[in-house]
Design an enzyme around this catalytic site. Structure first.
Site, PDB file in Angstrom:
ATOM      1  CB  THR A 146     -15.182 -10.176   3.309  1.00 18.70           C
ATOM      2  OG1 THR A 146     -15.235 -10.496   4.701  1.00 18.70           O
ATOM      3  CG2 THR A 146     -16.570 -10.294   2.720  1.00 18.70           C
ATOM      4  CE  LYS A 151     -14.309   2.979   2.550  1.00 24.47           C
ATOM      5  NZ  LYS A 151     -14.014   1.535   2.624  1.00 24.47           N
ATOM      6  CB  VAL A 185     -16.558   4.779  -5.235  1.00 19.96           C
ATOM      7  CG1 VAL A 185     -17.821   5.603  -4.966  1.00 19.96           C
ATOM      8  CG2 VAL A 185     -15.323   5.578  -4.863  1.00 19.96           C
ATOM      9  CB  ILE A 215     -22.861   1.091  -7.987  1.00 17.12           C
ATOM     10  CG1 ILE A 215     -23.811   0.525  -6.931  1.00 17.12           C
ATOM     11  CG2 ILE A 215     -23.607   2.031  -8.901  1.00 17.12           C
ATOM     12  CD1 ILE A 215     -24.361   1.572  -5.989  1.00 17.12           C
ATOM     13  N   GLY A 219     -24.496  -7.326  10.738  1.00 15.26           N
ATOM     14  CA  GLY A 219     -23.234  -7.254  10.022  1.00 15.26           C
ATOM     15  C   GLY A 219     -23.115  -6.070   9.092  1.00 15.26           C
ATOM     16  CD  GLU A 259     -16.466  -3.249  10.198  1.00  5.93           C
ATOM     17  OE1 GLU A 259     -16.109  -4.067  11.078  1.00  5.93           O
ATOM     18  OE2 GLU A 259     -16.482  -3.518   8.980  1.00  5.93           O
ATOM     19  CG  ASP A 289     -17.123   4.399   4.017  1.00  8.72           C
ATOM     20  OD1 ASP A 289     -16.234   3.586   3.733  1.00  8.72           O
ATOM     21  OD2 ASP A 289     -18.198   4.480   3.381  1.00  8.72           O
ATOM     22  CE  LYS A 335     -17.509   3.848   0.339  1.00 13.99           C
ATOM     23  NZ  LYS A 335     -18.752   3.225   0.860  1.00 13.99           N
TER      24      LYS A 335
END
Length: 437
Positions: free
Chosen positions: A19, A110, A137, A141, A192, A195, A206, A210
């Site tokens: 992706t 990450k 991260v 942004i 979507g 997961e 996750d 970060k």
């Protein structure tokens, strides 16, 4: 006399074409003329390393670029290696090889950086090459660039962030749609945003990865995820949102870092924040980070934290920076500016906060007194206490809600452990921290 700009193409090797990789290719192709003017030379994709050469790819990924041969994508005619394959290996070995061979590296990984970031930064600095990782991260942004460049003259005192879009979407739907966690999770998966196995997101890992990456730049710290206290959002229910609303709060999943001088405090968990907080209305899949600098004061960054194009924007911005430094003949300058060291972490038991405590109890006399005594014996002062009738979420019990005055977490934990052993308890006590942001 100014140097004449070199006009050769900057040759890119891409590790992975999922992706994000497809978004990187699309962005480079769509903005080729503009990017060439910004870099001073064309960006040219030469090789794309994949596991399965026969798998269908995005139309922009040309068949002649595709290879399963590592040596081709790390050949001498590659200037910049872009890693968007994810995972720890073989990504780590390939990045280390590229650094040893003098190639600039851009990564969005990450997980890799949370485990090996300081070591990879030192290696890149020693070899005089750039290691750029903006996309690791916050998607699109510019958190990393802000910390590495814009705030390099300031001292970062604290960081509060919403850095997992899955958690933020679920909590937003629970609050606004009055739905249960499982329902909101299923909606996120259908859209979507989550997961099939959401563990990494909803259990907080996750976001913790970060935070480790941010800590390298905000606090100059070598931090591993296993050392960061982490909590997810699975236990949050509608009753928690109802009580939060009653007292003027909402619930967000936060990463928090503070510089305490000799130590730093890092943690990841859901928290109550005031409804007027700048982070309170960052909803859905948006991410946001509030950085407080000693000189600057508060600085808020908000945007899309995931997805092919937001992440690709950060990856390609890093490619532009690395390419510029290479063409300018001074690669590795930004990487050499990242200095990290081992910094002790303050135990979460020493963190001071106000606390939201929930006890699901039998409806019988004396219960409130025993809870108050248990907290008082541990030195925990009560600011507010509320008892309601039976709630649908805890049909066999009555919920008791307590807001404490500010205190250390250790005594609160001790009190909850003692109260949990009482015969009137139905389930484990609930603890959420109240953050003033």
């Amino acid at each position: 006399m100014s140097k004449e700009r070199i006009k050769f193409p900057v040759r890119i090797g891409l590790l992975g074409c999922g992706t994000v990789g497809g978004g990187v290719i699309r962005l480079i192709q769509d903005n080729q003329e503009y990017l060439t003017s910004r870099v001073g030379a064309p960006l040219e994709i030469r090789r794309v390393l994949v596991r399965d050469a026969e798998k269908d790819r995005v139309p922009e990924c040309r068949r002649e670029w595709i290879t399963t041969d590592v040596d081709e994508v790390l050949s001498k005619d590659i200037d910049v290696l872009v890693e968007v394959m994810g995972g720890e290996e073989p990504a780590k070995s390939l990045i280390e090889r590229a650094i040893r061979e003098g190639k600039g590296v851009v990564t969005a990984n990450k997980l890799l950086l949370s485990k090996h970031g300081p070591g990879l930064v030192r290696m890149a600095s020693d070899h005089g090459v750039d290691l750029a990782f903006e996309a690791s991260v916050g998607g699109g942004i510019p958190i990393i660039r802000t910390l590495r460049e814009a705030l390099t003259s300031d001292w970062v005192e604290s960081v509060h962030g919403i850095l997992n879009g899955t958690c933020n979407y679920i909590l937003t739907r629970m609050r606004d749609g009055k739905v249960a966690f499982d329902v909101a999770l299923a909606e996120a998966q259908a859209k979507g945003y989550a997961e099939a196995d959401p563990t990494l997101d909803v259990d907080g890992h996750d976001a913790a990865q970060k935070l480790c990456v941010i800590s390298m730049l905000a606090f100059g710290a070598n931090v591993h995820e296993v050392d960061v206290p982490v909590e997810g959002i699975r236990r949050i229910d509608q009753l928690d949102f109802r009580f939060a609303e009653r007292f003027g709060y909402t619930i967000k999943h936060l990463v928090i870092g503070r510089d305490l001088g000799e130590r730093i405090a890092l943690r990841v968990h859901p928290a109550l924040i005031g409804k007027t907080s700048v982070l309170a209305n960052i909803d859905g899949v948006l991410n946001g980070v509030l950085i407080v600098g000693r000189g600057l004061g508060p600085c808020l960054l908000v945007g899309r934290g995931a997805g092919d194009m937001p992440t690709a924007v950060s990856v390609v911005a890093d490619i532009v920076d690395v390419a510029r430094s290479k063409i300018g003949g001074e690669p590795g300058l930004s990487t050499r500016g990242i200095q990290t060291a081992d910094r002790p972490l303050a135990p979460i038991t020493e963190v001071e906060s106000r606390f939201y405590l929930r006890f699901d109890v039998e409806d019988r006399p004396g219960v409130l007194g025993k809870i108050a005594s248990g907290l008082g014996d541990a030195g925990v002062s009560i600011e507010q206490m509320v008892q309601e009738g039976r709630a649908a979420e805890v049909s066999d019990a009555v919920p008791v809600l307590i807001i404490t005055h500010s205190c250390r977490e250790g005594p609160v934990r001790d009190a909850l452990d003692a109260i949990a052993r009482e015969g009137f308890m139905r389930g484990q006590p609930r603890l959420l921290r109240i953050e003033d942001v």
